[in-house]
Scaffold this motif. Structure first.
Motif, PDB file in Angstrom:
ATOM      1  N   ARG A   1       0.630  -1.171  -0.016  1.00  0.00           N
ATOM      2  CA  ARG A   1       0.006   0.034   0.053  1.00  0.00           C
ATOM      3  C   ARG A   1       0.962   1.308  -0.017  1.00  0.00           C
ATOM      4  NH1 ARG A   1      -2.762   2.772   4.938  1.00  0.00           N
ATOM      5  NH2 ARG A   1      -3.646   4.517   4.018  1.00  0.00           N
ATOM      6  N   GLU A   2       2.126   1.200   0.863  1.00  0.00           N
ATOM      7  CA  GLU A   2       2.779   2.192   0.887  1.00  0.00           C
ATOM      8  C   GLU A   2       3.408   2.829  -0.449  1.00  0.00           C
ATOM      9  OE1 GLU A   2       5.686   1.601   4.075  1.00  0.00           O
ATOM     10  OE2 GLU A   2       4.107   1.081   5.472  1.00  0.00           O
TER      11      GLU A   2
ATOM     12  N   ASP B   1       0.813   4.261  -2.605  1.00  0.00           N
ATOM     13  CA  ASP B   1       0.591   5.595  -2.301  1.00  0.00           C
ATOM     14  C   ASP B   1       1.496   6.591  -3.030  1.00  0.00           C
ATOM     15  OD1 ASP B   1      -1.696   5.048  -0.696  1.00  0.00           O
ATOM     16  OD2 ASP B   1      -0.786   5.257   1.206  1.00  0.00           O
ATOM     17  N   VAL B   2       2.655   6.272  -2.914  1.00  0.00           N
ATOM     18  CA  VAL B   2       3.636   7.172  -3.594  1.00  0.00           C
ATOM     19  C   VAL B   2       3.462   6.990  -4.943  1.00  0.00           C
ATOM     20  CG1 VAL B   2       6.173   7.127  -4.060  1.00  0.00           C
ATOM     21  CG2 VAL B   2       5.646   6.469  -1.848  1.00  0.00           C
TER      22      VAL B   2
ATOM     23  N   ALA C   1      -4.726   5.621  -0.681  1.00  0.00           N
ATOM     24  CA  ALA C   1      -5.781   4.502  -0.231  1.00  0.00           C
ATOM     25  C   ALA C   1      -6.148   4.615   1.307  1.00  0.00           C
ATOM     26  CB  ALA C   1      -4.787   3.254  -0.209  1.00  0.00           C
TER      27      ALA C   1
ATOM     28  N   ASN D   1      -7.049   2.319   3.414  1.00  0.00           N
ATOM     29  CA  ASN D   1      -6.419   1.467   4.279  1.00  0.00           C
ATOM     30  C   ASN D   1      -5.539   0.446   3.427  1.00  0.00           C
ATOM     31  OD1 ASN D   1      -8.045  -0.800   3.126  1.00  0.00           O
ATOM     32  ND2 ASN D   1      -9.671  -0.226   4.629  1.00  0.00           N
ATOM     33  N   ALA D   2      -4.861  -0.876   3.762  1.00  0.00           N
ATOM     34  CA  ALA D   2      -3.930  -1.485   3.166  1.00  0.00           C
ATOM     35  C   ALA D   2      -4.822  -3.004   2.982  1.00  0.00           C
ATOM     36  CB  ALA D   2      -2.772  -1.780   4.099  1.00  0.00           C
TER      37      ALA D   2
END
Lengths: 418, 326
Positions: free
Chosen positions: A231-232, A235-236, A254, A256-257
């Motif tokens: 998810r990180e 996001d980037v 997002a 959540n993950a």
């Protein structure tokens, strides 16, 4: 029947996926998933890498893609047969050709033409436009009743598209259109659950839509990364895509993950009220037999003089070349050439050798330096065709290193050009 | 008319001039004297009117009127102390003198101050700068001084002060007539002063107008400086589905929640207490994973046995009740 993830996208969905196809395949194997589908946005760019990695991990790869439609909605498509793969490629080519770079938009009215061999999902992304989320679905009940009996869905859809884009998104109209285009057995209503407030209402509407139209419900997780920490990365990527940075991206990021690959147990727990949605993933996966290994690819034919086949023409020019190359054709050379020509004929590669021979001739006629290299130098046929300059017979080179019966795929004759 | 005059501006003629110069160089004309010695008519016939203009300038036959450019007037006063100062009194004394001088200079040309910039230089050679926006531009020395004084009352520094400077941004005094039912602040400067006092007392992050942040974090807001004219209204999404109203507790009320198989079974809070008869959730959200403000929460909508409907959340092991649905 175990859960099969049928809606995952990789980093080949440019800035929309946080994992490589190989990572997805590895995690699918860890979760003991028998098969998995890769649906990248507007392309099948990751399909080859995914297929190889999946097969290495004993996961059966399923190919598909997320099609961006002209009204900004997304239509997930899965390939069932080789015809379907051809249709999907054609559909993507058409959509890319008429759109500017980076933007692809398939037209609703061309779907029917390319529908054979494809399976489509009707989900929230399909019935609502990007950025509007669930708004379009709110009109569902009203639109469902507005359809008059006897009027074809396509006509209705066209009429609808002309009058109002918003109305065109009405789920019932869209469902009927897809059923008419693809057939009811090839349209599935896709349900996703990501623990987000408001999704229950959308899913209830989708279940109602499935029941009204007697469509099968399918659970997917809309995977965008293999593990939760992906998810990180996503996001980037989102920030890069939207030309912003993490501190100001806000709700673009997002929530959540949860869009990671989930196990059969997790998905069953998530869909405990809709067990058929899980069962249907296995049933559908069993139907989707297409794989990239079985593309039925045929090499282009080489035009030969009248009275010749490609095999006989190759044989003629090889023997002619042999007379030029060797002062006297020894039994060893003759035996080697016959052996190679027999194998080439058996494998159906005569056209390939003729095309390479033609390229080399063209280069020589136009004073372009050209030289065959690599394992092709092990072939006496290549030597006689003038593709390579080294005599493999006198140098005791092993032909099988270049071409043998058990080899899969096409032989590669590397040419050095300036 | 406008177009033609614009197209004749020197900037537009630059490429043409460069072209003519290149041709002249090819001809072997490298100096103004050589250019001036050429025949004007012949030059014009070959290179056009721009070449004639250049020839006239080379021969001193054209005039260019000089334009008077006045440097922008600066309203700044500064002073370097002979001895380093460690108390506010000498600083305030200098600032009052600066303000008096600035007020006189501004009044002389019928202007008022709309913004003051205070620059303090410390013995460590580092500077402190603070901009004071004046809500209602004025030259009232007492009022402006009070503004500076209020700020400096709580000002502390590790190093002694060696220099101070004060500059004013001038503006024409506003002439405003309000409508019959239009209201305005009776004394904006007094409000600003009060806000400055509150800011000095509470901290800058606790005074102002709360503005909702564009984030998934529920109820997240930031403080923006107070403005009387108001912030742009938040757009209302008329298309969204009607939702039950949530009366939020600010701050959220602490609660203890008893779980049964990871779902809330009993809630005990200050205002809400009872057995959970229905629940929806969890709704998971998290954010700011890239900095120290990292957060994660799991929200639940719970119906208690007394039929009250509450929203609560669990974050880092603690439970809070966010509010009650009407």
């Amino acid at each position: 029947m175990c859960y099969i993830e049928l809606h995952a996208c990789s980093a080949f969905s440019f800035l929309r996926g946080g994992s490589f196809p190989e990572q997805l395949a590895e995690v699918a194997a860890e979760l003991e998933m028998a098969a998995m589908a890769l649906l990248d946005r507007n392309g099948i760019y990751g399909a080859q890498r995914f297929s190889v990695a999946a097969l290495e991990n004993n996961v059966r790869p399923i190919i598909g893609c997320e099609l961006s439609m002209e009204d900004d909605s997304i239509l997930p498509v899965l390939v069932e047969t080789r015809v379907g793969y051809k249709n999907l490629c054609e559909l993507l080519t058409q959509a890319h050709l008429r759109s500017e770079k980076g933007k692809c938009a398939a037209r609703w009215d061309e779907l029917q033409q390319f529908a054979k061999g494809l399976v489509v999902f009707l989900g929230s992304a399909c019935v609502s436009r990007a950025g509007e989320g669930v708004l379009a679905i709110a009109n569902f009940s009203g639109r469902a009743n507005s359809m008059t009996s006897g009027e074809s869905s396509e006509r209705l859809f066209r009429r609808d598209a002309e009058t109002s884009t918003r109305d065109a998104c009405a789920p019932q109209i869209r469902a009927q259109f897809l059923i008419d285009a693809f057939g009811p057995e090839n349209v599935f209503v896709e349900i996703q659950r990501h623990f987000i407030r408001g999704e229950d209402r959308i899913n209830r509407e989708l279940v109602d839509l499935a029941r009204t139209n007697r469509l099968s419900i399918l659970a997917t997780n809309g995977v965008q990364y293999a593990k939760p920490y992906g998810r990180e990365v996503l996001d980037v990527f989102t920030c890069i895509r939207e030309h912003t940075h993490l501190d100001t991206a806000g709700k673009l990021l997002a929530q959540n993950a949860e869009r990671h690959l989930k196990s059969d147990r997790e998905m069953r727990e998530l869909f405990r009220d809709l067990p058929e949605a899980i069962e249907n993933t296995s049933r559908l996966a069993e139907r989707l037999t297409f794989s990239l290994e079985n593309l039925g690819y045929e090499f282009p034919e080489y035009p030969v003089p009248a009275g010749h086949t490609m095999d006989s023409f190759l044989r003629t020019i090889v023997w002619f070349g042999a007379q030029q190359r060797y002062a006297a054709i020894s039994i060893k050379v003759k035996h080697q050439l016959e052996e190679e020509l027999a194998l080439i004929t058996k494998l159906g590669f005569a056209g390939y050798f003729l095309i390479v021979w033609d390229i080399v001739n063209f280069c020589r006629e136009h004073n372009i330096m050209v030289q065959g290299r690599g394992s092709a130098a092990n072939s006496a046929v290549c030597y006689c065709l003038g593709i390579t300059p080294v005599d493999p017979v006198s140098n005791h080179l092993v032909f099988e290193r270049f071409l043998n019966e058990s080899r899969k795929g096409w032989p590669d004759i590397d040419l050095d050009l300036p | 008319m406008k177009r033609s005059s614009l197209s004749n501006s020197p900037a537009d003629r630059q490429p043409e001039i460069h072209q003519i110069l290149a041709i002249l160089h090819k001809w072997g004309i490298h100096t103004l004297g050589q250019l001036a010695a050429l025949d004007k008519e012949q030059l014009g016939a070959r290179l056009g009117p721009e070449a004639i203009r250049m020839w006239e300038r080379a021969n001193g036959q054209s005039n260019r009127v000089l334009k008077l450019v006045r440097p922008p007037e600066s309203f700044e006063e500064s002073f370097e102390f002979e001895n380093e100062i460690e108390t506010a009194e000498p600083l305030l004394f200098m600032l009052r003198r600066f303000l008096e001088q600035l007020a006189v200079r501004l009044s002389a040309i019928y202007l008022v101050a709309k913004e003051l910039t205070l620059r303090i230089t410390f013995a460590g050679k580092h500077n402190y700068e603070r901009v004071f926006k004046i809500p209602q531009p004025t030259n009232d020395v007492d009022l402006l001084f009070r503004m500076l004084h209020t700020h400096l009352e709580n000002f502390k520094s590790e190093h002694p002060i060696i220099a101070v400077a004060l500059s004013a941004q001038p503006i024409k005094p506003a002439r405003e007539q309000f409508g019959l039912f239009e209201t305005t602040l009776r004394n904006p400067n007094q409000l600003y002063e009060s806000l400055a006092r509150l800011t000095a007392f509470l901290g800058a992050d606790r005074v102002g107008t709360p503005v909702l942040e564009e984030t998934h974090r529920p109820d997240a807001f930031r403080m923006e400086p107070f403005t009387w004219h108001g912030l742009p209204a938040h757009p209302i999404d008329k298309m969204s589905m009607p939702r039950p109203a949530l009366r939020r507790f600010r701050p959220a009320a602490p609660a203890s929640v008893l779980l049964d198989e990871d779902t809330p079974a009993h809630v005990r809070g200050v205002d809400s207490c009872g057995k959970v008869v229905r629940q929806h959730g969890p709704y998971l959200s998290s954010g700011n994973w890239w900095d120290e403000k990292w957060w994660t929460r799991a929200e639940w909508d719970l119906q208690l046995e007394d039929e009250s409907l509450i929203r609560c959340h669990e974050s880092e092991g603690t439970w809070n009740i966010d509010g009650i649905y009407d």
